[in-house]
Structures are given as structure tokens and as C-alpha cells.
Scaffold this motif. Structure first.
Motif, PDB file in Angstrom:
ATOM      1  N   SER A 354       6.235  -2.081   4.924  1.00 50.58           N
ATOM      2  CA  SER A 354       4.952  -2.093   5.644  1.00 50.58           C
ATOM      3  C   SER A 354       4.580  -3.489   6.107  1.00 50.58           C
ATOM      4  N   GLY A 358       0.777  -5.663   7.370  1.00 51.46           N
ATOM      5  CA  GLY A 358       0.627  -4.237   7.634  1.00 51.46           C
ATOM      6  C   GLY A 358      -0.038  -3.484   6.502  1.00 51.46           C
ATOM      7  N   THR A 361      -3.681  -2.504   6.503  1.00 57.60           N
ATOM      8  CA  THR A 361      -4.183  -1.398   7.325  1.00 57.60           C
ATOM      9  C   THR A 361      -3.933  -0.033   6.680  1.00 57.60           C
ATOM     10  N   ALA A 362      -3.270  -0.023   5.508  1.00 59.29           N
ATOM     11  CA  ALA A 362      -3.024   1.252   4.816  1.00 59.29           C
ATOM     12  C   ALA A 362      -4.346   1.847   4.349  1.00 59.29           C
ATOM     13  N   ARG A 432      -2.223   6.264   7.229  1.00 54.83           N
ATOM     14  CA  ARG A 432      -1.200   5.254   6.915  1.00 54.83           C
ATOM     15  C   ARG A 432      -1.026   5.161   5.386  1.00 54.83           C
ATOM     16  N   ARG A 459       4.612   9.100   8.524  1.00 55.76           N
ATOM     17  CA  ARG A 459       3.805   9.136   9.753  1.00 55.76           C
ATOM     18  C   ARG A 459       4.568   8.410  10.854  1.00 55.76           C
ATOM     19  N   TRP A 462       5.057   4.352  11.391  1.00 61.82           N
ATOM     20  CA  TRP A 462       4.579   3.699  10.162  1.00 61.82           C
ATOM     21  C   TRP A 462       5.580   3.933   9.041  1.00 61.82           C
ATOM     22  N   ASN A 463       6.054   2.867   8.435  1.00 63.40           N
ATOM     23  CA  ASN A 463       6.942   2.973   7.276  1.00 63.40           C
ATOM     24  C   ASN A 463       6.154   2.533   6.047  1.00 63.40           C
ATOM     25  N   GLY A 464       5.792   3.482   5.194  1.00 61.53           N
ATOM     26  CA  GLY A 464       4.913   3.183   4.069  1.00 61.53           C
ATOM     27  C   GLY A 464       5.627   2.986   2.751  1.00 61.53           C
TER      28      GLY A 464
END
Length: 665
Positions: A354, A358, A361-362, A432, A459, A462-464
Motif C-alpha cells: 500500500s 497510501g 488513505t485506508a 480501501r 479492490r 488498490w493493493n491492501g
């Protein structure tokens, strides 16, 4: 977007910008003490006064005034000049004339702005106010008479660190900045208030009276105390690193640095290995390089040789060892010292995908087996920002003191297969969702379970899925193939005749009783105590090197000082060792070594985020067992920190509650 005129120049500014930001966009310098880009607006120093039309015919604080369409802003009128001179005169009426003995001298905002915007004299002839000193712990030295009440330290502690430990008591002239009950500040980012303080009220206790900024050589480097890869500047004088300061990098550490990364540098001069040692009759005795190399060659290892990389090693050292082993016919490489054996054939599966920026923003975050405050204090800052924006945070693992609202789901890894309904619902609805797997989660076998959850909550765009490593060398080592299928256990099973320990201090050496253990490192720590041969090497401050942080971000650190005594840069030791065992490694200089490494792993040649590919499919592996965290003491996680007197003092006082006595006591 509103249009404003600054000193006759019309510019367009973003919605929500302040007058101060509009002036900066127009290229005008606005003096300020309390305003800081990363902190909330306080508007209490009044140094940033400007003249604004339409509006009352008086100077106004530009940091707290929104920029609106049609404003005419003057930063250079006589009214503004007189107002700033008046504010500076007021700020200085109680300020002591300490500049010759103040550690902030040469880096002081008050000095610079008094020269640029102040009057030539003072009309104040009353008694000056004095304030008693406050105790803020072993890292922060206070001279509170110098304080101008900008409240930057208060806002940092509350907003960024999330620990309400510094505040103000009293009003007006009696106002004082202090810690709660005058106790030591106890969070992992406390020393950032030293950088924030615009005067000499909060300075560095370990660095007090050590040097002036103009005496120091400044070198760009990377912090190796954790896997975040914070950008730092090492200030050195002669052969000694005097201090480490953070550098701005919005993608990694913003402008903060953990206390360990900042203060463990005094450990670079203590407990150092500066001579070659060979174990004779059970005791380590001094020897020469030739003697050590002869002893290694006399074992006739052939292809029975292994290399174990430590937590602080650069990629070039690991690559040099890999080439040496390859020339001898061995592939026994490992960097996960504590015995972990998670799958490492797909690098995207072991990275913080992420990114640090990034993760802010989760909107739903599941932390599996990571005490983030201790393992990556700067990532914890990002998680706090996410929580402030409304993200829900859940933790699987033993309880620890978070700096944001978080729900603990127990310390059994099996909970991942049966999440409570409200948790599953939060992630199903999240736009996210993110999963962070720490070293505790990896050790408990929760890798595939966490990966499966992340893939179930996938999603678009998006790589969470994130793995949070604890070692600066880990990601670079994985990129260079320092990972056996069964981890350290596989190497022990192979019973190599020679084991090269590249600064490896966390290994259980009892499994290698039959091997000749060669320690190539810089501190007399656990690895050196277990070794049969000790070859003194350079620390991260004493060599150029490439490091890869837990995001997969490739960064380069420069050499600040020379290694002490007979210590040599690691790659030169490995190159000389190749000659003594009679093999060719294909490089004779650092440039050749680096070129060969980049040819084999092209990602290591470009600074920035490496492209690690797509995530693999999770396997149906059951996670079970209690999770425990590997970091038991935040301040003593590596050989440099364990050698540092400052880190030992922090550990004793801040974690274990021991009282540190002064010399007279």
C-alpha cells in the motif's frame, strides 16, 4: 480557485489556502515561529503579519487568514515592517542573551529572523522573566527561559505522536510549557520536538556542547534501525559521527525520525571491532588478516559454505557474499536470522504494497502480529493519520498501547479464520481495506491466512496486503535470494563446514557447533561472542551502500566517516577471502561490484519503488497458535543500539523505570 494579488503580482491559489501559503506561492518569504506545515494552525507568535485589503487597516496574521478572491496582500509595506519589528522586540524582551552558549546557535530561527526583521535596539528596561527548568527525559535538554510559547512541541505530541505528554500551564507572563507532572517524555518520536523548536528552549541532551553546525561534515544516509528506511543526514567531525538528523521525504518519513534512529549513533564508537580475532583454546585472541584467511582456507570448505545476513547489512555486502558462495558452488543463503520461513519466491507477497503514504488513505486496517509503535514508529504515525480520517483499526496479537482507537481481537492467530461479524462487515464495506502482517504474524504462520483475507477484500487499483519487516536488510536480502525454503533450519541441516555471519547477531548458534563460524561485523555483540574467527567490518556510516525498505523502495546511503583500526569495508573482506580460497568473483572495485549487482537485479539500480509484480494466490494453510512480538525492548534491537550509552539509558529509565543518578549522587 481564488485569485489574489501579492505585492502587485496576481496568482491563483488552491481552495482553502491561507494568505501565508499564497505569499509562499508568489515566492515571498514570510517569517514565522508557530506555523508549521504539518501541524495545526495556532496563530500565536504573530510574526507572519501582512497587510490585506479589503479588510481593517491593520496588520493581520497571515497563517490563520484564509485567502479569498480579490485580496490585495502587501508583505513589504512600512506598516508590515514596523509591525514585525514590534513583534520581534516583544519576543526578545524576556529572551536571555545565551547565543554564545546555546546549542541552537547557527541553526536558530530566532537568530535568523531577529537579524532579518528585527530592530537594532530594545526599549525594554524592566526585569526579565525567568522560568525553572523542566525534566523531559534523557534525550531532551530544556532551558525554558528561552521559550517563546510557539506551542509547536505541544501540537506535535498531541497531533503527530498521539501522546498528550507536553502542555502549557499558567497564563500570560506566567505561562510555562511542561510535561505532565514533569516526568520524562516516553514516546518513540519524542526528540522531533528538538527539530521543531525554533529557539534554544528544547535542545538535544546527548549532543549538548559537542559541536557547532559549521564544524560538521554533512552526509546523506539511510536509517538502519528499522525497515522504514527513514532518510537521514549524518553530521560528522573527524572520524566520529556527532549526530543524525531527519531529511524531508514525504513518501517515507516526512520530516520525522524515531529516537532510536536519531540517538543510537553514539554506539558507532563503542564496543567496536577494530582487530582480527581467532578463537584459540576456547578464547578469542588477536591475529592478523593473513592468519584468519589461512585458517578459513585450511578447512577446505569446497561447496560446504553458508552465509547468513544480519539486520543492518547493505545489498552490496550481501551480493558480494552471494558471488563468493556461488563461485564455491554453494547456494546456502539466509537472512531471516530468527528462523522464520515464510514463502519468499514472490517479492510482492513480502512487501508493504500500500506504501506508507497510501496506508493513510485506508479506511479499514487489520494488523496481524505487529507492535507497530516499536517495530516501525514512523508507520504508526501514518496509521494514526488514517484513524483520524475515520479508518477503523483492528489488531490480532497481545495488547499494546496504541496512539489511536483500535480494537484487539485476541492473540490467537486462529481468529483470522473466524473474524467477528462486525469486523468482517467493516472490511466488506471498506473502499480501501488493508492488512498489515508483522514479524509476530509471520512467525505464527499467519501469512497465507492474512493473504487470503486481503485477496477476499480486493479492490480495483488498490493493493491492501502489506508485510511490515523489522530489519533494514530484509527486503534487499529477499531480492538477492537470501531465503531458503525452510529458513535457518535448512542451513543447519546441511551442516556447512564454514558459516559466514554478515553482522548476524540474532542467530541461535548452538545449531552450528560443527561449523567454522566467521563473523564479519562491526560490533562485539552476540555474533562475535559465538564466532571462531572475527573479521572487523564497517558500519552503515562507514561505507556506501544500497538499502531496500519494507515497501520495496531502493535507497542509497553515502559514506560519512572511516572505519576504526583494522576494520575494512565488508565487500573488500569478501573479495580478499575469495583470493585465499582460490575462486574468482568477477569484481575488483566497488563500482564493478555494484554494476554486477544491478545487472543481476536491475531493480537495485534505480532509487525509488521497485516493481515487484502481482500478488500470488494464497494457499489453504491454517494459522494457529499464540502470537508474540519479536521486539521486547524498543531501544535495544540491534548491535549499534545495544552499544549506545544513550539507548541503554533510555531503556533503563523509560521502559524499566530505573532512576538514573547524577554523578554527585
Amino acid at each position: 480557485m481564488p485569485k489574489v494579488t501579492v505585492d502587485g503580482q496576481e496568482i491563483e491559489v488552491p481552495d482553502g489556502a491561507t494568505v501565508l501559503q499564497a505569499c509562499e506561492l508568489a515566492g515571498k518569504e514570510i517569517p514565522r515561529f508557530c506555523y508549521h506545515e504539518r501541524l495545526s494552525i495556532a496563530g500565536n507568535c504573530r510574526m507572519c503579519l501582512v497587510e490585506v485589503k479589503p479588510g481593517p487597516p491593520k496588520p493581520q496574521a497571515s497563517c490563520a487568514l484564509p485567502a479569498t478572491d480579490g485580496q490585495e496582500i502587501r508583505t513589504d509595506s512600512q506598516m508590515v515592517k514596523t509591525a514585525r519589528e514590534g513583534v520581534m522586540e516583544f519576543l526578545l524582551i524576556n529572551h536571555p542573551l545565551d547565543c554564545p552558549i546555546c546549542d541552537q546557535g547557527g541553526e536558530c530561527d530566532l537568530q535568523d529572523q531577529a537579524v532579518a526583521y528585527g530592530r537594532g535596539g530594545s526599549r525594554y528596561h524592566e526585569n526579565k522573566r525567568a522560568v525553572t527548568e523542566k525534566y523531559m527525559g534523557p534525550l531532551i535538554k530544556t532551558i525554558m527561559t528561552r521559550c517563546i510559547h510557539c506551542t509547536r512541541c505541544v501540537r506535535f505530541s498531541e497531533e503527530i505522536a498521539g501522546v498528550d505528554e507536553i502542555g502549557a500551564v499558567g497564563r500570560g507572563e506566567d505561562m510555562q510549557i511542561t510535561t505532565y507532572l514533569e516526568q520524562a517524555v516516553q514516546h518513540e518520536l519524542s526528540a522531533n520536538v528538538i527539530d521543531l523548536c525554533p529557539v534554544g528552549a528544547l535542545t538535544s541532551r546527548p549532543y549538548a556542547f559537542e559541536a557547532r553546525p559549521w564544524e560538521l561534515k554533512k552526509t546523506l544516509s539511510i536509517d538502519v534501525s528499522d525497515a522504514v528506511g527513514a532518510n537521514i543526514r549524518l553530521d560528522s567531525r573527524g572520524r566520529e559521527v556527532m549526530r543524525a538528523l531527519p531529511r524531508n521525504n514525504d513518501d517515507v518519513n516526512e520530516e520525522w525520525l524515531s529516537d532510536k534512529g536519531r540517538y543510537m549513533v553514539d554506539g558507532l564508537t563503542r564496543r567496536r571491532l577494530d582487530k582480527v580475532w581467532i578463537r584459540k583454546r576456547g578464547k578469542l585472541q588477536q591475529a592478523s588478516w593473513e592468519e584468519a584467511f589461512k585458517k578459513i582456507a585450511s578447512v577446505k570448505p569446497g561447496s560446504s559454505v553458508a552465509a547468513i545476513a544480519g539486520d543492518l547489512v547493505d545489498c552490496e555486502t550481501m551480493f558480494a557474499a552471494k558471488k563468493l558462495l556461488g563461485a564455491m558452488g554453494s547456494t546456502l543463503l539466509e537472512g531471516r536470522q530468527t528462523g522464520m520461513d515464510y514463502p519468499a519466491d514472490n517479492l510482492a507477497a513480502v512487501a508493504f504494497n500500500s506504501t506508507f503514504a497510501g496506508i493513510e488513505t485506508a479506511d479499514a486496517i487489520l494488523i496481524v502480529g505487529s507492535h507497530v509503535r516499536w517495530e516501525a514508529a514512523l508507520v504508526n504515525v501514518r496509521l494514526r493519520k488514517a484513524a483520524q480520517r475515520g479508518a477503523r483499526v483492528f489488531v490480532v496479537g497481545p495488547q499494546w498501547e496504541t496512539t489511536y482507537p483500535a480494537e484487539f481481537l485476541g492473540d490467537d492467530a486462529g481468529v483470522l479464520h473466524d473474524l467477528p461479524a462486525h469486523v468482517a462487515e467493516a472490511f466488506d464495506k471498506a473502499e480501501r481495506p488493508a492488512v498489515i502482517v508483522g514479524a509476530g504474524g509471520l512467525a505464527a504462520g499467519a501469512f497465507h491466512a492474512a493473504l487470503g483475507l486481503a485477496q477476499g477484500w480486493q479492490r480495483e487499483g488498490w493493493n491492501g496486503f502489506n508485510v511490515l519487516h523489522t530489519a533494514a536488510a530484509r527486503m534487499g536480502g529477499l531480492m538477492l535470494g537470501y531465503a531458503q525454503k525452510g529458513g535457518i533450519a535448512d542451513i543447519a541441516k546441511a551442516q556447512p563446514k564454514v558459516v559466514l555471519a554478515l553482522g548476524a547477531d540474532e542467530v541461535d548458534w548452538s545449531a552450528f557447533d560443527q561449523s567454522l563460524k566467521v563473523y564479519i561485523g562491526h560490533h562485539g555483540d552476540k555474533g562475535a561472542h559465538a564466532a571462531d574467527i572475527v573479521l572487523p567490518a564497517a558500519s552503515y556510516a562507514e561505507k556506501d551502500g544500497t538499502y531496500v525498505n519494507t515497501e520495496g523502495r531502493v535507497q542509497f546511503a553515502e559514506k560519512a566517516v572511516f572505519a576504526p583500526g583494522d576494520a575494512r569495508e565488508d565487500w573488500t573482506i569478501l573479495r580478499a577471502l575469495a583470493d585465499s580460497v582460490g575462486v574468482e568473483v568477477g569484481f575488483d572495485s566497488f563500482a564493478e561490484l555494484q554494476a554486477a549487482m544491478i545487472a543481476e537485479v536491475p531493480a537495485l539500480g534505480e532509487e525509488g519503488l521497485a516493481d515487484l509484480g502481482a500478488l500470488p494466490k494464497a494457499k489453504a494453510v491454517k494459522a494457529k497458535g499464540r502470537i508474540s512480538y519479536p521486539v521486547k525492548d524498543f531501544y535495544l534491537t540491534n548491535p549499534i543500539a545495544r552499544a549506545s550509552a544513550v539507548m541503554q539509558e533510555c531503556s533503563a529509565e523509560l521502559l524499566h523505570g530505573e532512576e538514573i543518578l547524577e554523578a554527585a549522587e
